[in-house]
Motif scaffolding. Structure first.
Motif, mmCIF file in Angstrom:
data_model
loop_
_atom_site.group_PDB
_atom_site.id
_atom_site.type_symbol
_atom_site.label_atom_id
_atom_site.label_comp_id
_atom_site.label_asym_id
_atom_site.label_seq_id
_atom_site.Cartn_x
_atom_site.Cartn_y
_atom_site.Cartn_z
ATOM 1 N N GLU A 1 0.864 8.286 -5.753
ATOM 2 C CA GLU A 1 -0.121 9.372 -5.729
ATOM 3 C C GLU A 1 0.536 10.699 -5.392
ATOM 4 O OE1 GLU A 1 -3.406 8.614 -3.160
ATOM 5 O OE2 GLU A 1 -4.193 7.015 -4.436
ATOM 6 N N GLU B 1 -1.752 6.895 6.279
ATOM 7 C CA GLU B 1 -1.080 7.840 5.394
ATOM 8 C C GLU B 1 -1.315 9.261 5.861
ATOM 9 O OE1 GLU B 1 -2.496 6.969 1.527
ATOM 10 O OE2 GLU B 1 -1.686 4.937 1.555
ATOM 11 N N SER C 1 1.427 2.737 -3.398
ATOM 12 C CA SER C 1 0.340 3.504 -3.995
ATOM 13 C C SER C 1 0.337 4.918 -3.436
ATOM 14 C CB SER C 1 -1.003 2.815 -3.738
ATOM 15 O OG SER C 1 -1.228 2.710 -2.366
ATOM 16 N N TRP C 2 0.685 5.052 -2.160
ATOM 17 C CA TRP C 2 0.779 6.369 -1.538
ATOM 18 C C TRP C 2 1.884 7.177 -2.213
ATOM 19 C CZ3 TRP C 2 4.998 8.263 1.301
ATOM 20 C CH2 TRP C 2 4.765 9.467 2.001
ATOM 21 N N HIS D 1 -5.306 0.844 4.235
ATOM 22 C CA HIS D 1 -4.068 1.484 4.689
ATOM 23 C C HIS D 1 -4.147 3.004 4.729
ATOM 24 C CE1 HIS D 1 -2.681 -2.531 3.599
ATOM 25 N NE2 HIS D 1 -1.732 -2.330 4.475
ATOM 26 N N ALA E 1 0.814 -1.208 0.000
ATOM 27 C CA ALA E 1 0.000 0.000 0.000
ATOM 28 C C ALA E 1 0.853 1.266 0.000
ATOM 29 C CB ALA E 1 -0.923 -0.007 1.209
ATOM 30 N N ARG F 1 -5.504 8.931 -8.237
ATOM 31 C CA ARG F 1 -6.024 7.896 -7.351
ATOM 32 C C ARG F 1 -5.518 6.538 -7.834
ATOM 33 N NH1 ARG F 1 -7.978 6.057 -2.776
ATOM 34 N NH2 ARG F 1 -9.419 4.352 -3.037
ATOM 35 N N VAL F 2 -4.800 5.837 -6.941
ATOM 36 C CA VAL F 2 -4.274 4.526 -7.290
ATOM 37 C C VAL F 2 -5.242 3.462 -6.793
ATOM 38 C CG1 VAL F 2 -2.445 2.866 -6.811
ATOM 39 C CG2 VAL F 2 -1.871 5.232 -7.287
ATOM 40 N N ASN F 3 -5.567 2.526 -7.652
ATOM 41 C CA ASN F 3 -6.344 1.364 -7.234
ATOM 42 C C ASN F 3 -5.386 0.188 -7.133
ATOM 43 O OD1 ASN F 3 -7.892 -1.009 -7.202
ATOM 44 N ND2 ASN F 3 -9.624 0.086 -8.103
ATOM 45 N N LEU F 4 -5.135 -0.241 -5.897
ATOM 46 C CA LEU F 4 -4.113 -1.259 -5.665
ATOM 47 C C LEU F 4 -4.556 -2.626 -6.169
ATOM 48 C CD1 LEU F 4 -1.332 -1.434 -4.308
ATOM 49 C CD2 LEU F 4 -2.472 -2.070 -2.220
ATOM 50 N N ARG G 1 -14.467 -1.156 -4.472
ATOM 51 C CA ARG G 1 -13.726 -1.676 -5.610
ATOM 52 C C ARG G 1 -12.275 -1.983 -5.250
ATOM 53 N NH1 ARG G 1 -15.453 1.782 -10.483
ATOM 54 N NH2 ARG G 1 -17.519 0.982 -10.086
ATOM 55 N N ASP G 2 -11.720 -1.216 -4.335
ATOM 56 C CA ASP G 2 -10.322 -1.435 -3.967
ATOM 57 C C ASP G 2 -10.216 -1.686 -2.471
ATOM 58 O OD1 ASP G 2 -7.654 -1.571 -3.704
ATOM 59 O OD2 ASP G 2 -7.229 0.500 -4.266
ATOM 60 N N ASP H 1 -7.827 -3.366 -0.977
ATOM 61 C CA ASP H 1 -6.454 -3.457 -0.493
ATOM 62 C C ASP H 1 -5.928 -2.099 -0.050
ATOM 63 O OD1 ASP H 1 -5.734 -6.322 -1.437
ATOM 64 O OD2 ASP H 1 -6.695 -5.359 -3.136
ATOM 65 N N ARG H 2 -6.275 -1.086 -0.842
ATOM 66 C CA ARG H 2 -5.714 0.234 -0.599
ATOM 67 C C ARG H 2 -6.348 0.906 0.612
ATOM 68 N NH1 ARG H 2 -4.290 5.260 -2.744
ATOM 69 N NH2 ARG H 2 -3.424 6.155 -0.880
#
Lengths: 833, 55
Positions: A129, B43, A125-126, B39, A122, A142-145, B32-33, B35-36
């Motif tokens: 972004e 952040e 993805s941070w 977390h 994760a 926006r990241v979709n992991l 939809r996501d 996994d993200r």
């Protein structure tokens, strides 16, 4: 080289390793064999880096004030490519991007979608972004992991290519992305499954609540009026859940029965409808027992298990494989007297391109120069190559297997070739491994067996205790789990394929892993496989009258038509024109793209005739008919001779380097008990001295492709299971014939097409990992099958004896599938041992 | 006990409302996501260790 195992925190891991005198790269976790040469200061601490690429990425992260990436990550990052400094996306322009991605204009800008490779957790993805948001003109990112995608809103006049460069600088692979119809379908299915799961979950809570009231009421004594109230409220909820959430089981069971197939959905559907019908009858007649809670719970747990399974498959289907296969392939465009590298997307109708031996033809077109053979097996299935000459038509996706051709493009640059490749991959995906096929057959028989056992059990209990007959029969139907049997193999193979992709290799077809786990002999090719394929000319002996540069220029002109690794030694020659007229005309003829001249080529060398002169460039065996003043040098180099009119005028001593991890690879295979064999077309003393450095059980030199095949078939006759590791066109046949073929990175297209596993990293480590992973996968499959069988052997008799109530049976069944899936997922965390 | 005739329908109304909300959330892509989003809570930009010399 092993990677450090998954870390608790990077710093703890690193301290540990340092105490053991064994440091890791702080960025990617690569073990450092020697003291680190690169360092980056992260959070006021100097941290070791394994390579310049990692250091560049780490420095960039720190400079951008994002060093908390390192404290938040849960996995090491991927090792970035060494050539990080270069811009890997020079060839995309905006119009191509619009064609390639789900790109859309919004009222005040544009929306773009990219696929990202190399995200490990994760924190990645941070990081992405943050970095993208810093690019001027980016409004949202926006990241979709799960999907590994980035969607961004950017200003109308911002170039999306800049975003790609930004992310590439962090060491991730990046590419415009268009959701395929299949992906959209899978996403839609994902949403539908979630909805059904939510309905079943909420329904389960409600019906469960009433069921508790009913059970408590039985103990304490409850008025029939209130019992009936509870039942009447439960009834519509249970029916709604069964129809909305469980409807799929009925539809699937019915549609399979129509084709005479028995699937697990059948016993499920029977159990659901029996229990529901009995409960509805009990409610209407105000007698007996109700099983509404069992039915709803059963459906919920089944859907939960299927959703988790679907999710892991959904992830696998968003294959990062695509990012490897669709990266803009390069073509050599011929313009006047010069050639240039350009992306295939930049080609248009009428352009001329040069196709070297072993290359795939990127677009449909006609031959304008050269004579060669074309392998069209991808299209026609015909393995005999077709001979082509000028004015013949070539099709995208076919492979040039003999000599250099010049092609004039006669198709618009649409995705003909990609279409063919995608079809090939889709075909490989539909091939079910043998073990899975057997499991499917067993499952069919198994279900019929279960139905009979359930009937027999119901009959027995009906004779003795009719009030228990229904729910015991239900339990038997529900508790048995052929799903676990059916999942045992594919779940493990999918997880292994995903892990291997992360480690840097792509598997084509599921059977590859199964076969790779059983090999006992490894055959290596030398040039381009164990050595890095780059030759350099270290010695030149001149026997003719002209200066060395002129002969070198001629050799260069000849080799420019060859894709053999040896040609790389001549690629940096100067383009000056020799003073000697004969040499000059020959070189000009070879360089002139419009002329019909191309040298003839075979395994040993190149021959070329021009205005009455014969030019040969090749090894000693190729030049036996030519006169040589003196002897071939004995120095341990790969010697090539250049002869003009049967007289050797120059000798070039070439050297290729062993890849840094080659010796470790061979040693590792050797120490895990496999026979190691070197088969090379190279007969030079250099090859022999190189072979002595590595622990080979057998080595053969100067082999033609046919001789390599013969060697392989002798091994097969003795019952050996063989892994072939190769890269060249000459290895393609062996790669296809061997039990498993692995093509290393930068292999010729033909070799890649024939191999079962293609390495995408620049090094050899993934080959070793693939083997370890394959063996591990085999163990996991065995564990899965053992678990699935023993669960059924224990659970079914217990259910028949009436020890398992239906709700427990539903949990047991779902759990046994889940355990199989979870056990398989262990493969995804397999360390880079 | 007769309050049950009153309370159960109310509970069912709440259940239907919840169901509608969940289905809307799923349909609008909030799941939809998975996994993200697990977390995102970690952040926090304010925890970014910055070099004091920069300020």
């Amino acid at each position: 080289m092993p990677k450090c195992s998954p870390m608790a925190t990077a710093s703890v891991q690193n301290e540990l390793n340092e105490k053991l005198g064994d440091a890791c790269c702080y960025h990617c976790g690569e073990h450092l064999a020697t003291p680190a040469l690169f360092f980056s200061v992260i959070n006021q601490t100097q941290q070791p880096m394994c390579c310049a690429g990692c250091k560049a990425v780490a420095d960039l992260i720190v400079e951008s004030g994002m060093s908390s990436f390192y404290s938040q990550r849960t996995h090491y990052a991927e090792t970035p490519p060494a050539e990080l400094g270069q811009n890997p996306y020079p060839s995309y322009d905006l119009s191509e991007l619009k064609l390639d991605s789900d790109h859309s204009a919004t009222t005040d800008g544009q929306k773009v979608l990219f696929l990202i490779g190399g995200m490990t957790c994760a924190a990645c993805s941070w990081l992405i972004e943050r970095q993208v948001l810093k690019t001027p003109g980016v409004k949202t990112a926006r990241v979709n992991l799960t999907e590994s995608t980035l969607s961004a809103d950017i200003d109308a006049n911002t170039d999306p290519v800049k975003l790609m460069q930004t992310v590439a600088e962090l060491g991730y692979r990046f590419q415009p992305f268009r959701r395929s119809e299949r992906t959209k379908l899978l996403a839609q299915e994902n949403t539908d499954m979630l909805k059904r799961l939510a309905v079943a979950g909420l329904g389960m809570m409600q019906v469960g609540m009433f069921a508790i009231a009913l059970h408590a009421g039985e103990l304490q004594g409850m008025a029939l009026e209130y019992q009936q109230l509870m039942r009447w409220v439960s009834l519509p909820i249970a029916v709604f859940v069964t129809v909305y959430s469980g409807g799929r089981f009925f539809v699937s069971a019915w549609s399979h029965i129509k084709y005479g197939a028995v699937v697990m959905d059948l016993p499920i559907a029977i159990a659901c409808s029996l229990a529901l019908a009995a409960s509805v009858y009990a409610t209407l007649s105000a007698t007996g027992e109700v099983y509404f809670d069992s039915v709803v719970m059963f459906i919920f747990f089944l859907l939960l298990a299927r959703y988790l399974e679907h999710r892991s498959r959904f992830k696998a289907s968003l294959s990062l494989q695509k990012i490897q296969d669709q990266l803009p392939r390069l073509a050599t465009r011929v313009r006047g007297n010069t050639t240039e590298q350009c992306s295939i997307k930049q080609l248009s109708y009428g352009d001329r391109i040069r196709i070297f031996a072993g290359d795939t033809i990127p677009l449909d077109g006609i031959v304008v120069r050269g004579v060669s053979d074309i392998d069209e097996s991808t299209f026609t299935g015909e393995s005999v190559p077709r001979s082509v000459r000028p004015d013949d038509t070539l099709f995208a996706g076919t492979v040039n297997i003999k000599q250099t051709l010049d092609l004039e493009i006669r198709s618009e640059p649409d995705s003909t070739k990609l279409k063919a490749l995608e079809d090939a991959i889709a075909y490989a995906e539909t091939q079910k491994p043998k073990v899975a096929q057997i499991a499917d057959q067993i499952a069919g028989v198994f279900i019929i067996g279960i139905l009979s056992i359930a009937c027999a059990t119901a009959y027995y209990w009906w004779q003795h205790q009719p009030e228990h007959a229904l729910w015991i029969a239900l339990s038997v139907l529900v508790v048995s789990c052929p799903c676990a049997l059916g999942l045992a193999t594919p779940a493990a193979l999918t997880a292994a394929a995903q892990r291997l992709r992360q480690l840097g290799a792509i598997i084509r077809g599921d059977n590859a892993i199964e076969r790779l786990s059983q090999i006992d002999t490894v055959i290596f090719d030398k040039t381009g496989t164990l050595t890095d394929g780059q030759f350099e000319c270290v010695e030149t002996i001149i026997l003719g009258e002209q200066p060395a540069e002129d002969y070198f220029a001629l050799a260069q002109a000849l080799q420019s038509h060859s894709a053999h690794p040896v040609a790389s030694a001549f690629s940096n020659a100067t383009h000056n024109d020799p003073t000697d007229a004969t040499l000059r005309t020959a070189i000009q003829a070879l360089r002139d793209p419009s002329a019909q001249y191309a040298p003839e080529r075979n395994a040993q060398g190149l021959s070329f005739e021009h205005v009455g002169h014969a030019y040969l460039l090749g090894n000693a065996a190729f030049l036996t008919k030519c006169t040589l003043e003196g002897q071939w040098p004995t120095q341990n180099l790969h010697w090539l001779g250049l002869s003009i009119d049967a007289r050797v005028v120059a000798l070039f001593g070439l050297r290729d380097k062993l890849r840094p991890d080659a010796s470790k690879l061979v040693n590792d295979f050797k120490s895990s008990g496999l026979r190691t064999v070197l088969l090379t077309g190279d007969a030079s003393p250099h090859a022999r001295s190189l072979a002595l450095k590595l622990p080979f059980d057998d080595a053969a030199f100067g082999l033609s492709p046919q001789a390599k095949l013969d060697y392989l078939s002798r091994l097969h006759q003795r019952g050996h299971k063989v892994l072939m590791v190769g890269d060249g066109i000459n290895d393609a046949a062996v790669l296809a014939q061997a039990d498993t073929g692995i093509a290393v990175s930068q292999a010729a297209d033909l070799a890649r097409a024939k191999a079962d596993i293609v390495v995408t990293n620049l090094d050899l480590k993934p080959i070793r990992w693939a083997h370890v992973l394959a063996r591990k996968t085999r163990t996991v499959i065995k564990q899965n099958l053992f678990w699935a069988l023993s669960y059924n052997v224990i659970a079914i008799p217990l259910a028949c004896l009436g020890h398992i109530p239906p709700w427990l049976a539903a949990i047991g069944m779902s759990l046994s599938s889940l355990i199989v899936v979870l056990n398989s997922l262990r493969l995804k965390t397999l360390a880079r041992a | 006990m007769s309050t049950l005739y009153f309370l159960i329908p109310i509970a069912l109304v709440f259940c239907v409302v919840t169901l509608k909300l969940v289905l809307w959330a799923i349909q609008s892509g909030q799941y939809r996501d998975l996994d993200r989003d697990a977390h995102i809570i970690f952040e926090d930009d304010s925890t970014n260790p910055k070099d004091p010399m920069d300020e």
